[in-house]
Design a protein around this motif. Structure first.
Motif, PDB file in Angstrom:
ATOM      1  N   THR A   1      10.841  -1.846  -0.259  1.00  0.00           N
ATOM      2  CA  THR A   1       9.437  -1.947   0.131  1.00  0.00           C
ATOM      3  C   THR A   1       9.302  -2.057   1.642  1.00  0.00           C
ATOM      4  O   THR A   1       9.936  -2.908   2.268  1.00  0.00           O
ATOM      5  N   VAL A   2       8.455  -1.178   2.233  1.00  0.00           N
ATOM      6  CA  VAL A   2       8.183  -1.236   3.672  1.00  0.00           C
ATOM      7  C   VAL A   2       6.717  -1.540   3.959  1.00  0.00           C
ATOM      8  O   VAL A   2       6.335  -1.744   5.104  1.00  0.00           O
ATOM      9  N   GLY A   3       5.892  -1.587   2.920  1.00  0.00           N
ATOM     10  CA  GLY A   3       4.491  -1.935   3.109  1.00  0.00           C
ATOM     11  C   GLY A   3       3.767  -2.062   1.791  1.00  0.00           C
ATOM     12  O   GLY A   3       4.066  -1.343   0.831  1.00  0.00           O
ATOM     13  N   GLU A   4       2.824  -3.016   1.746  1.00  0.00           N
ATOM     14  CA  GLU A   4       1.963  -3.192   0.576  1.00  0.00           C
ATOM     15  C   GLU A   4       0.525  -3.249   1.057  1.00  0.00           C
ATOM     16  O   GLU A   4       0.236  -3.871   2.085  1.00  0.00           O
ATOM     17  N   TYR A   5      -0.359  -2.612   0.295  1.00  0.00           N
ATOM     18  CA  TYR A   5      -1.739  -2.453   0.724  1.00  0.00           C
ATOM     19  C   TYR A   5      -2.680  -2.588  -0.461  1.00  0.00           C
ATOM     20  O   TYR A   5      -2.338  -2.215  -1.584  1.00  0.00           O
ATOM     21  N   THR A   6      -3.856  -3.097  -0.175  1.00  0.00           N
ATOM     22  CA  THR A   6      -4.930  -3.129  -1.162  1.00  0.00           C
ATOM     23  C   THR A   6      -6.094  -2.341  -0.585  1.00  0.00           C
ATOM     24  O   THR A   6      -6.586  -2.655   0.502  1.00  0.00           O
ATOM     25  N   PHE A   7      -6.496  -1.309  -1.313  1.00  0.00           N
ATOM     26  CA  PHE A   7      -7.630  -0.487  -0.911  1.00  0.00           C
ATOM     27  C   PHE A   7      -8.858  -0.982  -1.661  1.00  0.00           C
ATOM     28  O   PHE A   7      -8.935  -0.846  -2.886  1.00  0.00           O
ATOM     29  N   ASN A   8      -9.796  -1.592  -0.940  1.00  0.00           N
ATOM     30  CA  ASN A   8     -11.055  -2.043  -1.537  1.00  0.00           C
ATOM     31  C   ASN A   8     -11.995  -0.850  -1.563  1.00  0.00           C
ATOM     32  O   ASN A   8     -12.151  -0.142  -0.563  1.00  0.00           O
ATOM     33  N   LEU A   9     -12.612  -0.632  -2.713  1.00  0.00           N
ATOM     34  CA  LEU A   9     -13.450   0.550  -2.903  1.00  0.00           C
ATOM     35  C   LEU A   9     -14.928   0.202  -2.944  1.00  0.00           C
ATOM     36  O   LEU A   9     -15.323  -0.815  -3.503  1.00  0.00           O
ATOM     37  N   SER A  10     -15.710   1.082  -2.354  1.00  0.00           N
ATOM     38  CA  SER A  10     -17.162   1.059  -2.485  1.00  0.00           C
ATOM     39  C   SER A  10     -17.507   2.404  -3.107  1.00  0.00           C
ATOM     40  O   SER A  10     -17.502   3.428  -2.419  1.00  0.00           O
ATOM     41  N   GLY A  11     -17.713   2.401  -4.406  1.00  0.00           N
ATOM     42  CA  GLY A  11     -17.836   3.667  -5.114  1.00  0.00           C
ATOM     43  C   GLY A  11     -16.474   4.329  -5.109  1.00  0.00           C
ATOM     44  O   GLY A  11     -15.466   3.706  -5.415  1.00  0.00           O
ATOM     45  N   LEU A  12     -16.422   5.581  -4.696  1.00  0.00           N
ATOM     46  CA  LEU A  12     -15.147   6.297  -4.623  1.00  0.00           C
ATOM     47  C   LEU A  12     -14.477   6.176  -3.256  1.00  0.00           C
ATOM     48  O   LEU A  12     -13.332   6.565  -3.092  1.00  0.00           O
ATOM     49  N   GLN A  13     -15.197   5.657  -2.275  1.00  0.00           N
ATOM     50  CA  GLN A  13     -14.672   5.565  -0.914  1.00  0.00           C
ATOM     51  C   GLN A  13     -13.965   4.236  -0.664  1.00  0.00           C
ATOM     52  O   GLN A  13     -14.298   3.214  -1.256  1.00  0.00           O
ATOM     53  N   VAL A  14     -12.997   4.258   0.236  1.00  0.00           N
ATOM     54  CA  VAL A  14     -12.306   3.043   0.669  1.00  0.00           C
ATOM     55  C   VAL A  14     -13.196   2.341   1.686  1.00  0.00           C
ATOM     56  O   VAL A  14     -13.570   2.919   2.702  1.00  0.00           O
ATOM     57  N   SER A  15     -13.562   1.099   1.398  1.00  0.00           N
ATOM     58  CA  SER A  15     -14.407   0.340   2.326  1.00  0.00           C
ATOM     59  C   SER A  15     -13.579  -0.549   3.250  1.00  0.00           C
ATOM     60  O   SER A  15     -14.017  -0.897   4.342  1.00  0.00           O
TER      61      SER A  15
END
Length: 129
Positions: free
Chosen positions: A55-69
């Motif tokens: 593992t070199v990175g972990e991320y959480t993509f918060n969504l607003s509809g289909l877009q990343v907010s």
């Protein structure tokens, strides 16, 4: 900010934004409904980037509809709301595969399903508890 964080911030998120906007224009009736359904539900998807299996990175993509907010760096969290509850998928992808995906933006814009299928063997989807 390390190299993988910069890749996410400067390349992945902007590319995803352009692709979603293009698909919403091409298919407003279908994706418009999905976008409205997902809006306001605090949906998020986790991504783990690996290099040679580490593992070199972990991320959480918060969504607003289909877009990343918003993107949370160093955090692996997930939660997609649907009528029967919440599922918590996250994606595991090697850094070199992510770089190949970024080079296929045009293909994703004209053939999103076929291009996605091309990369499926290199992706792992797991679920948090």
């Amino acid at each position: 900010m390390n190299e993988v964080d910069a890749l996410i911030k400067e390349k992945v998120v902007p590319m995803r934004k352009r692709l979603v906007e293009g698909l919403l224009q091409k298919h407003p009736h279908i994706l418009g409904v999905v976008d409205k359904y997902m809006t306001g539900k605090n949906n998020k998807i986790g991504v783990r980037i690996t290099e040679n299996g580490s593992t070199v990175g972990e991320y959480t993509f918060n969504l607003s509809g289909l877009q990343v907010s918003d993107v949370e760096y160093g955090v692996l969290s997930s939660g997609l709301h649907h009528p029967f509850g919440i599922i918590k998928p996250y994606l595991i992808i090697e850094k070199d595969v992510m770089e190949k995906v970024l080079n296929e933006e045009y293909s994703f814009s004209i053939e999103p399903i076929a291009t996605t299928l091309k990369f499926m063997p290199d992706l792992t989807i797991k679920f948090l508890r």
